[in-house]
Write an enzyme that holds these catalytic residues in place. Structure first.
Site, PDB file in Angstrom:
ATOM      1  N   ASP A  35     -16.074  32.225  33.248  1.00 30.90           N
ATOM      2  CA  ASP A  35     -15.639  30.916  32.751  1.00 30.90           C
ATOM      3  C   ASP A  35     -14.229  30.636  33.274  1.00 30.90           C
ATOM      4  O   ASP A  35     -13.374  31.521  33.313  1.00 30.90           O
ATOM      5  CB  ASP A  35     -15.646  30.894  31.219  1.00 30.90           C
ATOM      6  CG  ASP A  35     -15.568  29.481  30.670  1.00 30.90           C
ATOM      7  OD1 ASP A  35     -16.580  29.004  30.111  1.00 30.90           O
ATOM      8  OD2 ASP A  35     -14.503  28.841  30.803  1.00 30.90           O
ATOM      9  N   ILE A  36     -13.975  29.389  33.650  1.00 29.37           N
ATOM     10  CA  ILE A  36     -12.671  29.023  34.228  1.00 29.37           C
ATOM     11  C   ILE A  36     -11.559  29.063  33.175  1.00 29.37           C
ATOM     12  O   ILE A  36     -10.382  29.232  33.524  1.00 29.37           O
ATOM     13  CB  ILE A  36     -12.756  27.619  34.890  1.00 29.37           C
ATOM     14  CG1 ILE A  36     -11.690  27.460  35.941  1.00 29.37           C
ATOM     15  CG2 ILE A  36     -12.724  26.504  33.861  1.00 29.37           C
ATOM     16  CD1 ILE A  36     -11.887  26.246  36.844  1.00 29.37           C
ATOM     17  N   GLU A 100     -20.257  20.494  26.849  1.00 32.14           N
ATOM     18  CA  GLU A 100     -19.451  19.740  27.828  1.00 32.14           C
ATOM     19  C   GLU A 100     -20.165  19.607  29.163  1.00 32.14           C
ATOM     20  O   GLU A 100     -20.050  18.572  29.821  1.00 32.14           O
ATOM     21  CB  GLU A 100     -18.108  20.448  28.039  1.00 32.14           C
ATOM     22  CG  GLU A 100     -17.177  20.310  26.849  1.00 32.14           C
ATOM     23  CD  GLU A 100     -15.929  21.158  26.995  1.00 32.14           C
ATOM     24  OE1 GLU A 100     -15.594  21.568  28.121  1.00 32.14           O
ATOM     25  OE2 GLU A 100     -15.293  21.415  25.955  1.00 32.14           O
ATOM     26  N   VAL A 101     -20.835  20.654  29.578  1.00 34.47           N
ATOM     27  CA  VAL A 101     -21.491  20.623  30.900  1.00 34.47           C
ATOM     28  C   VAL A 101     -23.006  20.568  30.680  1.00 34.47           C
ATOM     29  O   VAL A 101     -23.595  21.491  30.107  1.00 34.47           O
ATOM     30  CB  VAL A 101     -21.115  21.869  31.736  1.00 34.47           C
ATOM     31  CG1 VAL A 101     -21.809  21.820  33.084  1.00 34.47           C
ATOM     32  CG2 VAL A 101     -19.600  21.973  31.897  1.00 34.47           C
ATOM     33  N   HIS A 105     -26.531  26.655  29.849  1.00 35.03           N
ATOM     34  CA  HIS A 105     -25.771  27.877  30.084  1.00 35.03           C
ATOM     35  C   HIS A 105     -25.628  28.645  28.785  1.00 35.03           C
ATOM     36  O   HIS A 105     -25.594  28.069  27.699  1.00 35.03           O
ATOM     37  CB  HIS A 105     -24.386  27.584  30.670  1.00 35.03           C
ATOM     38  CG  HIS A 105     -23.587  26.565  29.912  1.00 35.03           C
ATOM     39  ND1 HIS A 105     -23.826  25.211  30.008  1.00 35.03           N
ATOM     40  CD2 HIS A 105     -22.553  26.700  29.036  1.00 35.03           C
ATOM     41  CE1 HIS A 105     -22.972  24.556  29.235  1.00 35.03           C
ATOM     42  NE2 HIS A 105     -22.188  25.431  28.626  1.00 35.03           N
ATOM     43  N   HIS A 107     -22.975  31.310  27.084  1.00 27.79           N
ATOM     44  CA  HIS A 107     -21.680  31.995  27.132  1.00 27.79           C
ATOM     45  C   HIS A 107     -21.891  33.417  26.616  1.00 27.79           C
ATOM     46  O   HIS A 107     -22.455  33.597  25.529  1.00 27.79           O
ATOM     47  CB  HIS A 107     -20.662  31.336  26.190  1.00 27.79           C
ATOM     48  CG  HIS A 107     -20.345  29.904  26.467  1.00 27.79           C
ATOM     49  ND1 HIS A 107     -19.147  29.496  27.005  1.00 27.79           N
ATOM     50  CD2 HIS A 107     -21.055  28.760  26.254  1.00 27.79           C
ATOM     51  CE1 HIS A 107     -19.124  28.172  27.099  1.00 27.79           C
ATOM     52  NE2 HIS A 107     -20.274  27.703  26.651  1.00 27.79           N
TER      53      HIS A 107
END
Ligand code: 5GP
Length: 121
Positions: A35-36, A100-101, A105, A107
């Protein structure tokens, strides 16, 4: 339920190689990367390569091969990351889940005590 996939989302761009990522694992149907903005010492995002918006979309429409590949990828990430003491797998969906995206996905968070799952309220 109808799922409309937006192929301009940031993870679609990562899958096309238009945006760099720190890859943790890549398999036939799955990509995992850092994760960024990590929220724990371990914060890996696991995504299918297929165009699925959310977990319920993936669970309904992905092939058996995609689902198996994704699930086994999660196992490999947990095996290789520092999460023997525990981890949390989170998948946010749509507005109430504060996603958000809009590309499915999971996490994988760990490497420290993570506190309770949800705050009250
Ligand atoms: P969501 O809120 O959709 O469950 O989580 C989206 C996650 O994607 C966030 O934790 C955010 O830090 C991460 N993220 C957003 N943009 C990028 C990016 O360009 N690269 C990477 N590696 N992670 C990103």
């Amino acid at each position: 339920m109808r799922f409309d996939y937006d192929d301009q989302n940031i993870f679609a761009k990562i899958l096309r190689g238009e945006i760099p990522n720190k890859t943790v694992l890549e398999t036939e149907h799955t990509l995992a990367f850092e994760d960024i903005a990590p929220q724990a010492p371990v914060h890996v995002l696991v995504i299918p390569k297929g165009a699925y918006v959310s977990y319920d979309h993936f669970a309904r429409d992905a092939s058996d091969a995609e689902i198996l590949d994704f699930t086994r990828a999660v196992a490999r990430i947990c095996e290789e990351a520092d999460v023997e003491a525990g981890f949390r797998a989170i998948s946010n969906a749509r507005a109430h889940g504060v996603q958000e995206v809009p590309h499915f996905h999971v996490h994988i968070l760990g490497g420290r005590p993570l506190g309770r799952m949800l705050e009250r309220g």
